[in-house]
Write a protein that holds these residues in place. Structure first.
Motif, PDB file in Angstrom:
ATOM      1  N   ILE A   1      68.821 -26.162 -40.998  1.00  0.00           N
ATOM      2  CA  ILE A   1      68.490 -25.776 -40.118  1.00  0.00           C
ATOM      3  C   ILE A   1      69.019 -25.074 -38.852  1.00  0.00           C
ATOM      4  CG2 ILE A   1      67.241 -27.260 -37.799  1.00  0.00           C
ATOM      5  CD1 ILE A   1      66.645 -29.730 -39.150  1.00  0.00           C
ATOM      6  N   ARG A   2      68.278 -23.733 -38.620  1.00  0.00           N
ATOM      7  CA  ARG A   2      68.859 -23.057 -37.058  1.00  0.00           C
ATOM      8  C   ARG A   2      67.555 -22.985 -35.513  1.00  0.00           C
ATOM      9  NH1 ARG A   2      70.355 -20.231 -42.282  1.00  0.00           N
ATOM     10  NH2 ARG A   2      72.796 -20.000 -41.916  1.00  0.00           N
ATOM     11  N   ALA A   3      68.436 -22.583 -35.221  1.00  0.00           N
ATOM     12  CA  ALA A   3      67.356 -22.876 -33.630  1.00  0.00           C
ATOM     13  C   ALA A   3      67.946 -21.737 -32.347  1.00  0.00           C
ATOM     14  CB  ALA A   3      67.153 -23.841 -33.148  1.00  0.00           C
ATOM     15  N   ASP A   4      66.600 -20.331 -32.411  1.00  0.00           N
ATOM     16  CA  ASP A   4      67.732 -19.692 -31.210  1.00  0.00           C
ATOM     17  C   ASP A   4      66.139 -21.134 -29.912  1.00  0.00           C
ATOM     18  OD1 ASP A   4      69.307 -18.684 -32.033  1.00  0.00           O
ATOM     19  OD2 ASP A   4      68.665 -17.224 -32.919  1.00  0.00           O
ATOM     20  N   LEU A   5      66.569 -21.438 -29.002  1.00  0.00           N
ATOM     21  CA  LEU A   5      65.637 -21.715 -28.065  1.00  0.00           C
ATOM     22  C   LEU A   5      66.239 -21.839 -26.582  1.00  0.00           C
ATOM     23  CD1 LEU A   5      65.395 -25.471 -29.367  1.00  0.00           C
ATOM     24  CD2 LEU A   5      64.127 -23.531 -29.948  1.00  0.00           C
ATOM     25  N   ARG A   6      65.122 -21.035 -25.900  1.00  0.00           N
ATOM     26  CA  ARG A   6      65.284 -20.969 -23.639  1.00  0.00           C
ATOM     27  C   ARG A   6      64.418 -21.988 -23.303  1.00  0.00           C
ATOM     28  NH1 ARG A   6      63.880 -15.630 -21.041  1.00  0.00           N
ATOM     29  NH2 ARG A   6      64.639 -16.407 -18.713  1.00  0.00           N
ATOM     30  N   ILE A   7      64.312 -23.231 -23.027  1.00  0.00           N
ATOM     31  CA  ILE A   7      63.918 -23.976 -23.217  1.00  0.00           C
ATOM     32  C   ILE A   7      63.842 -24.785 -21.559  1.00  0.00           C
ATOM     33  CG2 ILE A   7      62.875 -26.459 -23.374  1.00  0.00           C
ATOM     34  CD1 ILE A   7      63.125 -25.457 -26.162  1.00  0.00           C
TER      35      ILE A   7
ATOM     36  N   PRO B   1      61.994 -24.518  -3.551  1.00  0.00           N
ATOM     37  CA  PRO B   1      63.061 -23.915  -4.037  1.00  0.00           C
ATOM     38  C   PRO B   1      62.588 -23.758  -5.802  1.00  0.00           C
ATOM     39  CG  PRO B   1      63.671 -26.475  -4.076  1.00  0.00           C
ATOM     40  CD  PRO B   1      62.592 -26.498  -3.576  1.00  0.00           C
ATOM     41  N   GLU B   2      62.952 -21.890  -5.759  1.00  0.00           N
ATOM     42  CA  GLU B   2      62.416 -21.533  -7.663  1.00  0.00           C
ATOM     43  C   GLU B   2      63.185 -22.570  -8.220  1.00  0.00           C
ATOM     44  OE1 GLU B   2      60.824 -19.167  -7.245  1.00  0.00           O
ATOM     45  OE2 GLU B   2      60.335 -18.629  -6.507  1.00  0.00           O
ATOM     46  N   PRO B   3      62.547 -23.155  -9.624  1.00  0.00           N
ATOM     47  CA  PRO B   3      62.635 -23.084 -10.596  1.00  0.00           C
ATOM     48  C   PRO B   3      64.202 -23.022 -11.477  1.00  0.00           C
ATOM     49  CG  PRO B   3      60.773 -22.485 -10.991  1.00  0.00           C
ATOM     50  CD  PRO B   3      61.077 -22.737  -9.419  1.00  0.00           C
ATOM     51  N   PRO B   4      64.766 -23.538 -11.626  1.00  0.00           N
ATOM     52  CA  PRO B   4      65.316 -23.016 -12.380  1.00  0.00           C
ATOM     53  C   PRO B   4      65.171 -21.980 -13.716  1.00  0.00           C
ATOM     54  CG  PRO B   4      65.703 -25.596 -12.935  1.00  0.00           C
ATOM     55  CD  PRO B   4      64.414 -25.599 -11.790  1.00  0.00           C
ATOM     56  N   VAL B   5      66.161 -21.431 -13.979  1.00  0.00           N
ATOM     57  CA  VAL B   5      66.181 -20.170 -15.564  1.00  0.00           C
ATOM     58  C   VAL B   5      67.120 -21.246 -16.144  1.00  0.00           C
ATOM     59  CG1 VAL B   5      65.398 -17.970 -16.333  1.00  0.00           C
ATOM     60  CG2 VAL B   5      65.323 -18.588 -13.743  1.00  0.00           C
ATOM     61  N   PRO B   6      65.933 -20.786 -17.630  1.00  0.00           N
ATOM     62  CA  PRO B   6      67.498 -21.358 -18.227  1.00  0.00           C
ATOM     63  C   PRO B   6      68.057 -20.711 -18.963  1.00  0.00           C
ATOM     64  CG  PRO B   6      65.062 -21.383 -19.286  1.00  0.00           C
ATOM     65  CD  PRO B   6      64.954 -21.282 -18.234  1.00  0.00           C
ATOM     66  N   ASP B   7      69.213 -20.653 -20.256  1.00  0.00           N
ATOM     67  CA  ASP B   7      69.299 -19.487 -20.783  1.00  0.00           C
ATOM     68  C   ASP B   7      68.887 -19.775 -22.438  1.00  0.00           C
ATOM     69  OD1 ASP B   7      70.813 -18.312 -18.719  1.00  0.00           O
ATOM     70  OD2 ASP B   7      72.511 -19.211 -18.471  1.00  0.00           O
ATOM     71  N   VAL B   8      69.490 -18.634 -22.647  1.00  0.00           N
ATOM     72  CA  VAL B   8      68.715 -18.892 -24.701  1.00  0.00           C
ATOM     73  C   VAL B   8      70.378 -19.560 -25.708  1.00  0.00           C
ATOM     74  CG1 VAL B   8      68.706 -17.382 -26.545  1.00  0.00           C
ATOM     75  CG2 VAL B   8      67.566 -17.254 -24.988  1.00  0.00           C
ATOM     76  N   GLY B   9      69.836 -21.078 -25.775  1.00  0.00           N
ATOM     77  CA  GLY B   9      71.501 -21.620 -27.211  1.00  0.00           C
ATOM     78  C   GLY B   9      70.641 -21.031 -28.119  1.00  0.00           C
TER      79      GLY B   9
ATOM     80  N   GLU C   1      57.085 -34.534 -13.356  1.00  0.00           N
ATOM     81  CA  GLU C   1      56.371 -34.602 -12.523  1.00  0.00           C
ATOM     82  C   GLU C   1      56.788 -36.550 -11.825  1.00  0.00           C
ATOM     83  OE1 GLU C   1      54.796 -33.017 -11.025  1.00  0.00           O
ATOM     84  OE2 GLU C   1      54.787 -31.514 -11.818  1.00  0.00           O
ATOM     85  N   VAL C   2      57.305 -36.639 -10.513  1.00  0.00           N
ATOM     86  CA  VAL C   2      58.132 -37.862 -10.416  1.00  0.00           C
ATOM     87  C   VAL C   2      57.696 -37.897  -8.931  1.00  0.00           C
ATOM     88  CG1 VAL C   2      59.831 -39.172 -10.268  1.00  0.00           C
ATOM     89  CG2 VAL C   2      60.119 -37.500 -11.749  1.00  0.00           C
ATOM     90  N   GLN C   3      57.001 -39.389  -9.060  1.00  0.00           N
ATOM     91  CA  GLN C   3      56.044 -39.654  -7.759  1.00  0.00           C
ATOM     92  C   GLN C   3      56.094 -38.403  -6.508  1.00  0.00           C
ATOM     93  OE1 GLN C   3      59.981 -41.696  -6.277  1.00  0.00           O
ATOM     94  NE2 GLN C   3      58.734 -43.292  -7.688  1.00  0.00           N
ATOM     95  N   GLY C   4      55.318 -37.697  -7.173  1.00  0.00           N
ATOM     96  CA  GLY C   4      54.591 -36.010  -6.251  1.00  0.00           C
ATOM     97  C   GLY C   4      55.650 -35.211  -6.077  1.00  0.00           C
ATOM     98  N   ARG C   5      56.705 -35.285  -7.023  1.00  0.00           N
ATOM     99  CA  ARG C   5      58.030 -34.335  -6.698  1.00  0.00           C
ATOM    100  C   ARG C   5      57.972 -34.042  -8.154  1.00  0.00           C
ATOM    101  NH1 ARG C   5      61.336 -37.460  -5.797  1.00  0.00           N
ATOM    102  NH2 ARG C   5      62.712 -37.569  -7.923  1.00  0.00           N
ATOM    103  N   THR C   6      58.803 -33.082  -8.199  1.00  0.00           N
ATOM    104  CA  THR C   6      58.482 -31.682  -9.555  1.00  0.00           C
ATOM    105  C   THR C   6      59.766 -32.503  -9.599  1.00  0.00           C
ATOM    106  OG1 THR C   6      56.410 -30.935  -9.074  1.00  0.00           O
ATOM    107  CG2 THR C   6      58.458 -29.521 -11.126  1.00  0.00           C
ATOM    108  N   ASP C   7      60.429 -32.046 -10.498  1.00  0.00           N
ATOM    109  CA  ASP C   7      61.844 -32.177 -11.374  1.00  0.00           C
ATOM    110  C   ASP C   7      61.937 -31.250 -12.099  1.00  0.00           C
ATOM    111  OD1 ASP C   7      62.838 -33.379  -9.095  1.00  0.00           O
ATOM    112  OD2 ASP C   7      62.776 -35.939 -10.369  1.00  0.00           O
ATOM    113  N   TYR C   8      62.991 -30.644 -12.249  1.00  0.00           N
ATOM    114  CA  TYR C   8      63.343 -29.984 -13.529  1.00  0.00           C
ATOM    115  C   TYR C   8      64.903 -29.782 -14.404  1.00  0.00           C
ATOM    116  CZ  TYR C   8      59.863 -26.963 -11.356  1.00  0.00           C
ATOM    117  OH  TYR C   8      58.395 -26.110 -11.091  1.00  0.00           O
ATOM    118  N   ILE C   9      64.262 -29.854 -15.752  1.00  0.00           N
ATOM    119  CA  ILE C   9      66.097 -29.462 -16.453  1.00  0.00           C
ATOM    120  C   ILE C   9      65.928 -29.163 -17.640  1.00  0.00           C
ATOM    121  CG2 ILE C   9      67.197 -31.104 -18.295  1.00  0.00           C
ATOM    122  CD1 ILE C   9      65.753 -34.037 -16.723  1.00  0.00           C
ATOM    123  N   VAL C  10      66.777 -27.913 -17.418  1.00  0.00           N
ATOM    124  CA  VAL C  10      66.749 -26.678 -18.633  1.00  0.00           C
ATOM    125  C   VAL C  10      68.170 -27.336 -18.893  1.00  0.00           C
ATOM    126  CG1 VAL C  10      66.446 -25.469 -16.483  1.00  0.00           C
ATOM    127  CG2 VAL C  10      69.364 -25.664 -17.309  1.00  0.00           C
TER     128      VAL C  10
END
Length: 302
Positions: free
Chosen positions: A126-132, A106-114, A137-146
């Motif tokens: 402090i000011r921050a505009d971030l898109r991260i 599955p395509e990894p999720p695309v984050p939005d700018v916050g 990598e967990v036990q041969g599997r790839t997870d994503y968090i946006v």
């Protein structure tokens, strides 16, 4: 006496002579299976020289039946059993070769700018505009968090010290960015990422100096950058950040572009310059060709 013997002797001679002249043939007919065989039996006289004895020769007729060889050929019986030809058509099962289906990841999720900031009183330090996005990598599997634009921001300006913090919190993670400064520059000196997933959890960090700029300026980068946090990779698609803001500052300071954006900015003027050069060459070639044709026409008119 002698006369009687002479008469008897002549009588015998007469009988013997008569027997020599007469021969009796008895025909014998035997019928055996449509075959007639005639056997002739000849009676041979027996002559006896004894004067006083009369011998009667009995004729024995022996009929030997002919040897009949009966050859019976058994009829040749040809038993021809016609075996019926049965045409048996075995249906060939149709085999459909199913191409192996490759399970596409599955395509990894695309984050939005916050956008977030840390404000104390009239000071927004402090000011921050971030898109991260975080790749785990967990036990041969790839997870994503946006990084969600709805993440809650907290922090402190702590203007008396050389350290300021920005903390972004959501249900699955916490991102802490610690900023420092020296006499001329501000920078991010630590990034700590804590996460909790159904099958894994952890806390990763990077304590190298990142995003350095002059005090009062902001760091900006629109090119994708990757920051290693041990077993987690922080993929930064866009960032504009500034720490140690001054009172009364209502927005970001002057932006200092990252090296990746500077390379892109350098390519644009180079491409424009090459296009202008090609255009000038085309104009000059067209000018000289037109001038040469005009001269040839003048010579022909003369």
């Amino acid at each position: 006496m002698k006369t009687s013997l002479s008469l008897a002797f002549f009588a015998v001679l007469f009988v013997v002579g008569f027997c020599d002249d007469t021969s009796t043939t008895l025909p014998v007919t035997t019928e055996v299976t449509q075959t007639t065989t005639e056997a002739s039996s000849t009676t041979l006289p027996t002559k006896s020289t004894e004067p006083p004895t009369t011998t009667t020769v009995s004729t024995t007729s022996t009929t030997e039946p002919p040897a009949t060889t009966s050859t019976t050929e058994p009829p040749t019986t040809t038993s021809s059993t016609a075996t019926p030809l049965t045409s048996t058509t075995t249906p060939v099962p149709s085999t459909t070769v199913v191409p192996p289906t490759s399970t596409k990841a599955p395509e990894p999720p695309v984050p939005d700018v916050g956008s977030w900031n840390v404000t104390e009183g009239d000071l927004t330090c402090i000011r921050a505009d971030l898109r991260i996005r975080f790749r785990i990598e967990v036990q041969g599997r790839t997870d994503y968090i946006v990084l969600s634009p709805n993440a809650t921001s907290t922090g402190n300006c702590n203007a008396t010290n050389d350290t300021q913090e920005l903390k972004l919190t959501d249900s699955e993670y916490t991102l802490l960015m610690v900023f420092g400064k020296d006499s001329t520059n501000a920078f991010c000196k630590n990034i700590t990422f804590s996460y909790t997933l159904p099958e894994s959890s952890g806390m990763e960090y990077n304590d190298t100096h990142l995003y350095p700029v002059k005090l009062g300026n902001s760091y900006m980068c629109s090119s994708t950058e990757s920051v290693s946090l041990k077993n987690v990779t922080m993929e930064v698609f866009h960032i504009r950040i500034q720490a140690f803001g001054t009172p009364g500052n209502k927005g970001f300071g002057t932006a200092e572009d990252c090296e990746a954006d500077n390379k892109v900015n350098d390519i644009v003027p180079i491409a424009v310059g090459i296009a202008l050069l090609v255009l000038v060459i085309i104009v000059l070639v067209a000018y000289f060709i037109g001038r040469r044709r005009s001269r040839q026409k003048g010579y022909q008119s003369v």
